[in-house]
Design a protein around this motif. Structure first.
Motif, short mmCIF file in Angstrom:
data_model
loop_
_atom_site.label_atom_id
_atom_site.label_comp_id
_atom_site.label_asym_id
_atom_site.label_seq_id
_atom_site.Cartn_x
_atom_site.Cartn_y
_atom_site.Cartn_z
N GLY A 31 0.77 -1.23 0.00
CA GLY A 31 0.00 0.00 0.00
C GLY A 31 0.81 1.29 0.00
N TYR A 32 2.12 1.17 -0.08
CA TYR A 32 2.94 2.38 -0.11
C TYR A 32 3.14 2.84 -1.54
CZ TYR A 32 4.07 1.27 4.68
OH TYR A 32 3.97 1.00 6.02
N ARG A 33 3.42 4.14 -1.69
CA ARG A 33 3.93 4.61 -2.96
C ARG A 33 5.45 4.52 -2.87
NH1 ARG A 33 2.96 9.94 -3.52
NH2 ARG A 33 2.59 10.07 -1.30
N VAL A 34 6.08 4.20 -3.97
CA VAL A 34 7.52 3.96 -3.93
C VAL A 34 8.23 4.78 -4.99
CG1 VAL A 34 9.34 2.22 -4.14
CG2 VAL A 34 7.16 1.61 -3.06
N ALA A 35 9.30 5.45 -4.58
CA ALA A 35 10.19 6.12 -5.52
C ALA A 35 11.53 5.41 -5.43
CB ALA A 35 10.34 7.59 -5.16
N ALA A 36 12.22 5.26 -6.55
CA ALA A 36 13.46 4.48 -6.53
C ALA A 36 14.59 5.22 -7.23
CB ALA A 36 13.23 3.12 -7.19
N ALA A 37 15.80 4.98 -6.73
CA ALA A 37 17.00 5.51 -7.37
C ALA A 37 18.06 4.43 -7.31
CB ALA A 37 17.48 6.77 -6.66
N SER A 38 18.94 4.44 -8.31
CA SER A 38 19.96 3.39 -8.36
C SER A 38 21.33 3.88 -7.89
CB SER A 38 20.07 2.84 -9.78
OG SER A 38 20.37 3.90 -10.67
N ASP A 39 21.45 5.18 -7.63
CA ASP A 39 22.71 5.65 -7.07
C ASP A 39 22.46 6.79 -6.10
OD1 ASP A 39 23.12 8.36 -8.40
OD2 ASP A 39 22.84 7.06 -10.15
N GLY A 40 23.49 7.10 -5.35
CA GLY A 40 23.35 8.08 -4.27
C GLY A 40 23.00 9.47 -4.76
N GLU A 41 23.61 9.86 -5.85
CA GLU A 41 23.41 11.22 -6.33
C GLU A 41 21.95 11.44 -6.72
OE1 GLU A 41 25.15 14.18 -9.73
OE2 GLU A 41 26.08 12.21 -9.50
N ASP A 42 21.46 10.53 -7.54
CA ASP A 42 20.06 10.61 -7.96
C ASP A 42 19.14 10.48 -6.75
OD1 ASP A 42 17.79 10.67 -9.59
OD2 ASP A 42 17.77 8.49 -9.77
N GLY A 43 19.53 9.56 -5.86
CA GLY A 43 18.72 9.33 -4.66
C GLY A 43 18.56 10.59 -3.83
N LEU A 44 19.67 11.27 -3.58
CA LEU A 44 19.61 12.48 -2.77
C LEU A 44 18.77 13.56 -3.45
CD1 LEU A 44 23.23 12.77 -1.35
CD2 LEU A 44 21.13 12.57 -0.03
N LYS A 45 18.96 13.67 -4.76
CA LYS A 45 18.21 14.67 -5.51
C LYS A 45 16.70 14.43 -5.34
CE LYS A 45 18.38 15.11 -10.04
NZ LYS A 45 19.02 14.91 -11.33
N GLN A 46 16.32 13.17 -5.54
CA GLN A 46 14.90 12.81 -5.42
C GLN A 46 14.39 13.02 -3.99
OE1 GLN A 46 13.02 9.44 -7.15
NE2 GLN A 46 14.81 8.96 -8.39
N PHE A 48 15.35 15.12 -1.65
CA PHE A 48 15.11 16.50 -1.26
C PHE A 48 13.92 17.07 -2.03
CE2 PHE A 48 19.75 16.33 -0.07
CZ PHE A 48 19.49 16.26 1.29
N ALA A 49 13.66 16.52 -3.21
CA ALA A 49 12.54 17.02 -4.00
C ALA A 49 11.20 16.46 -3.52
CB ALA A 49 12.75 16.70 -5.47
N SER A 50 11.17 15.16 -3.19
CA SER A 50 9.87 14.56 -2.93
C SER A 50 9.58 14.29 -1.46
CB SER A 50 9.71 13.27 -3.74
OG SER A 50 10.64 12.31 -3.28
N ARG A 51 10.58 14.54 -0.59
CA ARG A 51 10.33 14.42 0.86
C ARG A 51 9.55 13.15 1.23
NH1 ARG A 51 9.83 20.01 2.62
NH2 ARG A 51 9.55 19.16 4.68
N PRO A 52 10.14 11.98 1.06
CA PRO A 52 9.42 10.74 1.38
C PRO A 52 9.22 10.57 2.89
CG PRO A 52 11.69 10.25 0.85
CD PRO A 52 11.50 11.73 0.60
#
Ligand code: CA
Length: 240
Positions: A31-46, A48-52
């Motif tokens: 039931g969760y929404r999920v955002a994914a990143a495959s590396d740290g840089e992209d992960g951090l960017k996402q 700070f943008a989407s505040r999970p």
């Protein structure tokens, strides 16, 4: 319906596609929404943008590794409270110690059972909620029942569409905070692109109409978006 709830957003940063997909699949099923990143840089960017609401973080990543990411998160006011579950391929006590030292909230060693992962994430998200954990949020005469997906105004049930409910619940939950149309589209509609922001305005207009005398509780923030300002008499705390 489960898929229409305002569900928590969980971010996963993991370079191994199979594990990333496994985590995503199981969390979405829960039931969760999920955002994914495959590396740290992209992960951090996402991040700070989407505040999970929670982060599942692999320790061994290309580029910035998990510990560096943790350090960065903990140093940032926006994310210093973010619940983090660390994944590592190694069961070494060293990793565990380092992870906790750098601010991990929980820890799971690969290979892990999907059920265990979901249970840990649930616990983290729950723990992150301030006391009470009541499924109802109260703002003056307004009660938002998250379990029943019902809104009552002075005890009278409002007829809301699922999307209107999600939007109102989100606004109430983040009361007092200016929320941009983009953020609302991301968090309430689940868009991960900048969509048609007029959609937000249309829904807000309908919500205001249904709130009647309470329509002013949803304030327009010029040049930005909307803010829920609870009626002045409010003393009852919500869940946030
Ligand atoms: Ca890895």
């Amino acid at each position: 319906r489960e898929d229409e709830r305002v569900s928590e957003l969980v971010m996963v940063i993991e370079d191994e596609k199979e594990i990333r997909d496994l985590v995503r699949y199981n969390l979405e099923k829960a039931g969760y929404r999920v955002a994914a990143a495959s590396d740290g840089e992209d992960g951090l960017k996402q991040l700070f943008a989407s505040r999970p609401d929670a982060l599942v973080l692999d320790l061994m990543l290309p580029g910035a590794n998990g510990l560096e990411i943790l350090r960065e998160l903990r140093g940032e006011p926006k994310t210093h409270d973010l619940p983090v579950l660390v994944l590592t391929a190694r069961s070494a006590e060293m990793d565990k110690l380092l992870g906790f030292e750098h601010g991990a909230d929980d820890y799971l060693t690969k290979p892990f059972s999907p059920r265990e992962l979901v249970a840990r994430v649930k616990a983290l998200v729950r723990r992150a909620r301030p006391s009470g954990m009541s499924p109802a949020m109260v703002a003056g005469p307004l009660t938002v029942d998250l379990d029943a997906r019902e809104v009552r105004l002075e005890g009278v049930r409002l007829e809301l569409t699922p999307r209107e409910f999600d939007l109102l619940a989100f606004l109430v939950r983040h009361r007092g905070r200016a929320l941009s149309r983009d953020e609302l589209l991301r968090k309430v509609w689940g868009y991960d692109f900048v969509g048609e922001t007029r959609t937000v305005d249309v829904h807000v207009r309908r919500l205001r109409a249904k709130l009647g005398d309470g329509q002013n509780w949803i304030e327009t923030v010029l040049g930005s978006g909307y803010k829920f300002v609870p009626p002045a008499a409010t003393t009852a705390p919500g869940i946030e």
